[in-house]
Write an enzyme that holds these catalytic residues in place. Structure first.
Site, mmCIF file in Angstrom:
data_model
loop_
_atom_site.group_PDB
_atom_site.id
_atom_site.type_symbol
_atom_site.label_atom_id
_atom_site.label_comp_id
_atom_site.label_asym_id
_atom_site.label_seq_id
_atom_site.Cartn_x
_atom_site.Cartn_y
_atom_site.Cartn_z
ATOM 1 N N HIS A 93 52.014 -32.167 -70.761
ATOM 2 C CA HIS A 93 52.352 -31.579 -69.458
ATOM 3 C C HIS A 93 51.380 -32.127 -68.417
ATOM 4 C CE1 HIS A 93 55.044 -28.491 -71.186
ATOM 5 N NE2 HIS A 93 54.242 -28.605 -72.236
ATOM 6 N N ASP B 115 50.519 -31.199 -76.428
ATOM 7 C CA ASP B 115 51.002 -30.050 -75.641
ATOM 8 C C ASP B 115 49.918 -29.609 -74.664
ATOM 9 O OD1 ASP B 115 52.821 -28.235 -74.683
ATOM 10 O OD2 ASP B 115 52.522 -26.783 -76.289
HETATM 11 O O1 DOR Z 1 51.666 -22.829 -73.965
HETATM 12 C C1 DOR Z 1 52.547 -23.467 -73.435
HETATM 13 N N1 DOR Z 1 52.411 -23.967 -72.195
HETATM 14 N N2 DOR Z 1 53.695 -23.667 -74.096
HETATM 15 C C2 DOR Z 1 54.764 -24.229 -73.507
HETATM 16 O O2 DOR Z 1 55.763 -24.366 -74.156
HETATM 17 C C3 DOR Z 1 54.722 -24.620 -72.081
HETATM 18 C C4 DOR Z 1 53.349 -24.882 -71.656
HETATM 19 C C5 DOR Z 1 53.188 -24.999 -70.156
HETATM 20 O O3 DOR Z 1 53.940 -25.743 -69.540
HETATM 21 O O4 DOR Z 1 52.286 -24.356 -69.606
HETATM 22 ZN ZN ZN Z 2 54.772 -28.156 -74.174
#
Ligand code: DOR
Ligand code: ZN
Length: 343
Positions: free
Chosen positions: A15, A247
């Site tokens: 992200h 992630d």
């Molecule tokens: O912990 C998370 N944060 N899980 C996700 O699926 C999305 C992510 C986010 O975009 O902050």
């Molecule tokens: Zn994610």
């Protein structure tokens, strides 16, 4: 000094956010990784090829000078996505996958899918175009305990999905349970999984260690120790179906340290070092390169990176905070030492 040299790794689940915040976190990813699969959960979501290409341009413009980091774009699957969009995405040459969020499962998932059957025509187009489906594999049914949502997703949604779409390439993202690692390991060749540093290094006790720990809160939530051990065994096994996906999901410090804190752990700053610790502790440092630099590229049909990076066994202190646009973000392991250092 002990050192470890491997092909430059790729982050197959990242992200980056947008704007000034992106500029800061992108530096960390570009220093660590050659390429990354970029998650589309912006607000509004990156749901079309046009939006993905515009986001890609903003990423490239925000890169530090001289960086050849490659963003591999994804589309956000909504119930309005049509098969024509999939063909356009594939033809663009810059969209590498489509991300499924169950509506309401996590950060910015409001536009996600309510019922998998509703997107079957799109999945058919993806199967034809060989555009992988990336799954946030949790059911959102409030009657299901939050620690069971991944296992129930496998039974109710993933198992029927792989039966019906035999040639669809699928990544079960950020696996956290023994059910998930067993299912993927024993599944078909077109099924793979990414693994994050937090689900390798922490169990759910870390959420409550001496008090409530918002910086350990992410989705899927940390699981019990037996599951963490299963996830470690999968990662260090060297099996080609498991690969690195951090992630890394930054949120401003005040948004995490809040009465209703955001889910997401920022690991891009020290990701490869954190993974190295896990492989060392498991006595499988020699398998880190397959996990971090080969298996993901192979799954996506990308050439393996030729450039090498070297890690040194050396303690260094992780900063308490890092700049994040006009705010700060607290990195994974903040204020504590990391035991490997990327040269
Ligand atoms: O912990 C998370 N944060 N899980 C996700 O699926 C999305 C992510 C986010 O975009 O902050
Ligand atoms: Zn994610």
């Amino acid at each position: 000094m002990q050192t470890l040299t491997l092909a430059r790794p790729d982050d197959m689940h990242l992200h980056l956010r947008d704007g000034a915040q992106m500029k800061h976190v992108l530096q960390d990813s570009a220093r660590q990784f050659a390429r990354a699969i970029i998650m589309p959960n912006l607000k509004p979501p990156v749901a079309t090829t046009t939006q993905a290409l515009a986001y890609r341009d903003r990423i490239l413009k925000s890169l530090p000078g001289g960086s050849d980091f490659q963003p591999l774009m994804t589309l956000y699957l909504t119930e309005k996505t049509g098969p024509a969009e999939i063909i356009q995405a594939k033809q663009s040459g810059h969209v590498y996958a489509v991300k499924y969020y169950p509506a309401g499962a996590t950060t910015h998932s409001e536009s996600g899918v309510i019922k998998m059957e509703n997107v079957y025509p799109v999945l058919e187009a993806m199967e034809e175009q060989q555009l992988p489906l990336l799954l946030h594999g949790e059911v959102t049914d409030p009657d299901i305990d939050i620690f069971d949502r991944e296992a129930v997703f496998i039974d109710r949604i993933l198992a029927p999905l792989i039966k019906r779409f035999k040639n669809l390439r699928i990544v079960l993202e950020h696996v956290t349970t023994k059910q998930a690692t067993d299912f993927v390991k024993n599944g078909p060749e077109n099924l793979a999984a990414t693994i994050t540093p937090q689900h390798l290094l922490l169990n759910r006790n870390a959420l409550f260690a001496g008090g409530l720990r918002p910086h350990h809160y992410c989705m899927p939530v940390l699981k019990a120790e037996e599951h963490r051990q299963a996830v470690v065994a999968a990662a260090i096994s060297g099996h080609p179906c498991f690969f690195l996906g951090t992630d890394s999901a930054p949120h401003a410090k005040h948004d995490k340290e809040s009465a209703c804190g955001c889910a997401g752990i920022y690991s891009a700053h020290n990701a490869i070092e954190l993974y190295a610790e896990v492989f060392e502790a498991g006595g499988r440092l020699e398998k880190l390169e397959a996990f971090a630099s080969h298996n993901g590229a192979d799954f996506y049909g990308l050439p393996r990176n030729k450039e090498k990076v070297t890690l040194e066994k050396k303690d260094w202190p992780v900063p308490l905070t890092l700049p994040f646009g006009e705010y700060t973000v607290v990195p994974f392991r903040a204020g504590e030492p990391c035991h490997w250092k990327l040269k």
